[in-house]
Design an enzyme around this catalytic site. Sequence first.
Site, PDB file in Angstrom:
ATOM      1  N   ASP A  21      39.764  31.906  12.354  1.00 53.77           N
ATOM      2  CA  ASP A  21      39.118  32.837  11.409  1.00 53.77           C
ATOM      3  C   ASP A  21      40.135  33.350  10.385  1.00 53.77           C
ATOM      4  O   ASP A  21      39.825  33.489   9.203  1.00 53.77           O
ATOM      5  CB  ASP A  21      38.484  33.987  12.193  1.00 53.77           C
ATOM      6  CG  ASP A  21      37.664  33.454  13.353  1.00 53.77           C
ATOM      7  OD1 ASP A  21      36.774  32.644  13.097  1.00 53.77           O
ATOM      8  OD2 ASP A  21      37.963  33.791  14.518  1.00 53.77           O
ATOM      9  N   HIS A  67      35.491  36.936  18.002  1.00 55.33           N
ATOM     10  CA  HIS A  67      35.349  35.632  17.353  1.00 55.33           C
ATOM     11  C   HIS A  67      33.858  35.300  17.329  1.00 55.33           C
ATOM     12  O   HIS A  67      33.323  34.623  18.215  1.00 55.33           O
ATOM     13  CB  HIS A  67      36.121  34.548  18.114  1.00 55.33           C
ATOM     14  CG  HIS A  67      35.776  33.171  17.619  1.00 55.33           C
ATOM     15  ND1 HIS A  67      36.110  32.724  16.367  1.00 55.33           N
ATOM     16  CD2 HIS A  67      35.063  32.153  18.186  1.00 55.33           C
ATOM     17  CE1 HIS A  67      35.651  31.511  16.184  1.00 55.33           C
ATOM     18  NE2 HIS A  67      34.998  31.137  17.275  1.00 55.33           N
TER      19      HIS A  67
HETATM   20  P1  NAX Z   1      33.311  19.841  23.849  1.00 56.18           P
HETATM   21  O1  NAX Z   1      31.966  20.053  24.471  1.00 56.18           O
HETATM   22  O2  NAX Z   1      33.568  18.669  22.989  1.00 56.18           O
HETATM   23  O3  NAX Z   1      34.410  19.818  25.004  1.00 56.18           O
HETATM   24  C1  NAX Z   1      34.446  20.751  26.037  1.00 56.18           C
HETATM   25  C2  NAX Z   1      35.053  20.055  27.217  1.00 56.18           C
HETATM   26  O4  NAX Z   1      35.239  21.027  28.237  1.00 56.18           O
HETATM   27  C3  NAX Z   1      34.166  18.957  27.801  1.00 56.18           C
HETATM   28  O5  NAX Z   1      34.906  17.750  27.883  1.00 56.18           O
HETATM   29  C4  NAX Z   1      33.774  19.491  29.174  1.00 56.18           C
HETATM   30  O6  NAX Z   1      33.649  18.470  30.139  1.00 56.18           O
HETATM   31  C5  NAX Z   1      34.970  20.400  29.467  1.00 56.18           C
HETATM   32  N1  NAX Z   1      34.703  21.430  30.473  1.00 56.18           N
HETATM   33  C6  NAX Z   1      33.577  22.139  30.679  1.00 56.18           C
HETATM   34  N2  NAX Z   1      33.730  22.972  31.721  1.00 56.18           N
HETATM   35  C7  NAX Z   1      34.995  22.799  32.158  1.00 56.18           C
HETATM   36  C8  NAX Z   1      35.739  23.356  33.219  1.00 56.18           C
HETATM   37  N3  NAX Z   1      35.211  24.276  34.049  1.00 56.18           N
HETATM   38  N4  NAX Z   1      37.036  22.957  33.382  1.00 56.18           N
HETATM   39  C9  NAX Z   1      37.569  22.024  32.583  1.00 56.18           C
HETATM   40  N5  NAX Z   1      36.893  21.437  31.574  1.00 56.18           N
HETATM   41  C10 NAX Z   1      35.632  21.829  31.371  1.00 56.18           C
HETATM   42  O7  NAX Z   1      33.632  21.221  23.097  1.00 56.18           O
HETATM   43  P2  NAX Z   1      34.737  21.504  21.983  1.00 56.18           P
HETATM   44  O8  NAX Z   1      34.163  21.221  20.664  1.00 56.18           O
HETATM   45  O9  NAX Z   1      35.993  20.850  22.387  1.00 56.18           O
HETATM   46  O10 NAX Z   1      34.854  23.107  22.083  1.00 56.18           O
HETATM   47  C11 NAX Z   1      35.399  23.724  23.223  1.00 56.18           C
HETATM   48  C12 NAX Z   1      35.121  25.218  23.170  1.00 56.18           C
HETATM   49  O11 NAX Z   1      35.762  25.788  22.042  1.00 56.18           O
HETATM   50  C13 NAX Z   1      33.649  25.587  23.036  1.00 56.18           C
HETATM   51  O12 NAX Z   1      33.374  26.661  23.920  1.00 56.18           O
HETATM   52  C14 NAX Z   1      33.542  26.049  21.596  1.00 56.18           C
HETATM   53  O13 NAX Z   1      32.472  26.951  21.412  1.00 56.18           O
HETATM   54  C15 NAX Z   1      34.876  26.706  21.428  1.00 56.18           C
HETATM   55  N6  NAX Z   1      35.341  26.961  20.051  1.00 56.18           N
HETATM   56  C16 NAX Z   1      36.071  28.082  19.842  1.00 56.18           C
HETATM   57  C17 NAX Z   1      36.622  28.371  18.612  1.00 56.18           C
HETATM   58  C18 NAX Z   1      37.451  29.585  18.406  1.00 56.18           C
HETATM   59  O14 NAX Z   1      37.887  29.806  17.256  1.00 56.18           O
HETATM   60  N7  NAX Z   1      37.737  30.426  19.402  1.00 56.18           N
HETATM   61  C19 NAX Z   1      36.354  27.500  17.435  1.00 56.18           C
HETATM   62  C20 NAX Z   1      35.931  26.124  17.800  1.00 56.18           C
HETATM   63  C21 NAX Z   1      35.036  26.018  18.997  1.00 56.18           C
HETATM   64  O15 NAX Z   1      33.724  26.234  18.591  1.00 56.18           O
END
Ligand code: NAX
Length: 328
Positions: free
Chosen positions: A161, A189
């Site tokens: 952000d 966020h």
């Molecule tokens: P993806 O869905 O591509 O990847 C998430 C991965 O996490 C998957 O491979 C899944 O198998 C794995 N996973 C789920 N539960 C798990 C656990 N208990 N232990 C280990 N791995 C686990 O999501 P992605 O685009 O990579 O985003 C990841 C997270 O970042 C999401 O929650 C998203 O909302 C968040 N974000 C946060 C941002 C921020 O600025 N704070 C911005 C970007 C993003 O939206």
Amino acid sequence: MKTPIRVAVTGAAGQIGYALLFRIASGAMFGPDQPVILQLIEAPVDKALKALEGVAMELDDCAFPLLKGIVQTSDPAVGFKDANWCLLVGAKPRGPGMERADLLKDNGKIFIGQGQIIDAVAAADARVAVVGNPANTNCMIAASQAKRLPPERFTAMVRLDQNRAQSQLAQKAGVDLTAVKDIFIYGNHSPTMFPAFAHATINGAPAAKVINDDAWLQGPFCETVGKRGAAIIAARGASSAASAANALVDHVRSLVTLGAIHSVAVKSNGHYGFDANVWAGMPVRTTTPGSYEVLTGYDLSDAFSQQKLAATNKELVEERAFVADMIK
Ligand code: NAX
């Protein structure tokens, strides 16, 4: 050669993970002379673990001189073992029709478990950075489970952000990005975040004077930064990944760079009117590698800032209330 540091990454096979791991292994996060061991943690799901194998193969194929080992696991006790940095990227995404409260609770379970295991097995100097959404509250939940590691070690990412806000200000003013300084993100966020422009500068002059358009600063600027994630999903058909990974590189890099001043979501001690014990974005200065002091001297007492701070604080307090029964 320095001793390698152990970097645990959850969600390592996800889209942010794919944009992140190569940056860490290349030295972008910890510097060009700091070897790393990557401890990659995925959900215990065949597809995710298979994808992780492929990512690890690609890391091998980069022949990064700084990469001294790769652990692949679905067991957090293995993945967080002796980790110096725990980057919590993995989280359950919000499904169709899912209520915010349900998302908070489902993710709460993940972050309670991870908080407990990190506290039990990570290195004595462990630091935790949370990206998985809702990042601020997930971070609070993980920190609530720690008895050994102090809450200040747990931070959540609002750097994406901040980077978005810096870029918007530079474009509006028609200046180079590096001319924009001291733009910080306060609060959650989420679209309620407050990119406080009152103290931002452009080439050393107050940004508000240079831009000379309060209506834009209070309206479209705040809105564009707050809703940028949704705009990227609408355009790309997928959520921010490379920019999120880049922001996490910046978040950690700034936290290990003495004197760096940057936005981080940290435990509130009542600064800027945030409720004690919510994790809110605010400006910090890095004091020793991995540690920081909150910069409390910025005056945000004007009516607009107060209203923005109150709105984002209210949301954080509501999120905490949704999970209160889980973190007793
Ligand atoms: P993806 O869905 O591509 O990847 C998430 C991965 O996490 C998957 O491979 C899944 O198998 C794995 N996973 C789920 N539960 C798990 C656990 N208990 N232990 C280990 N791995 C686990 O999501 P992605 O685009 O990579 O985003 C990841 C997270 O970042 C999401 O929650 C998203 O909302 C968040 N974000 C946060 C941002 C921020 O600025 N704070 C911005 C970007 C993003 O939206």
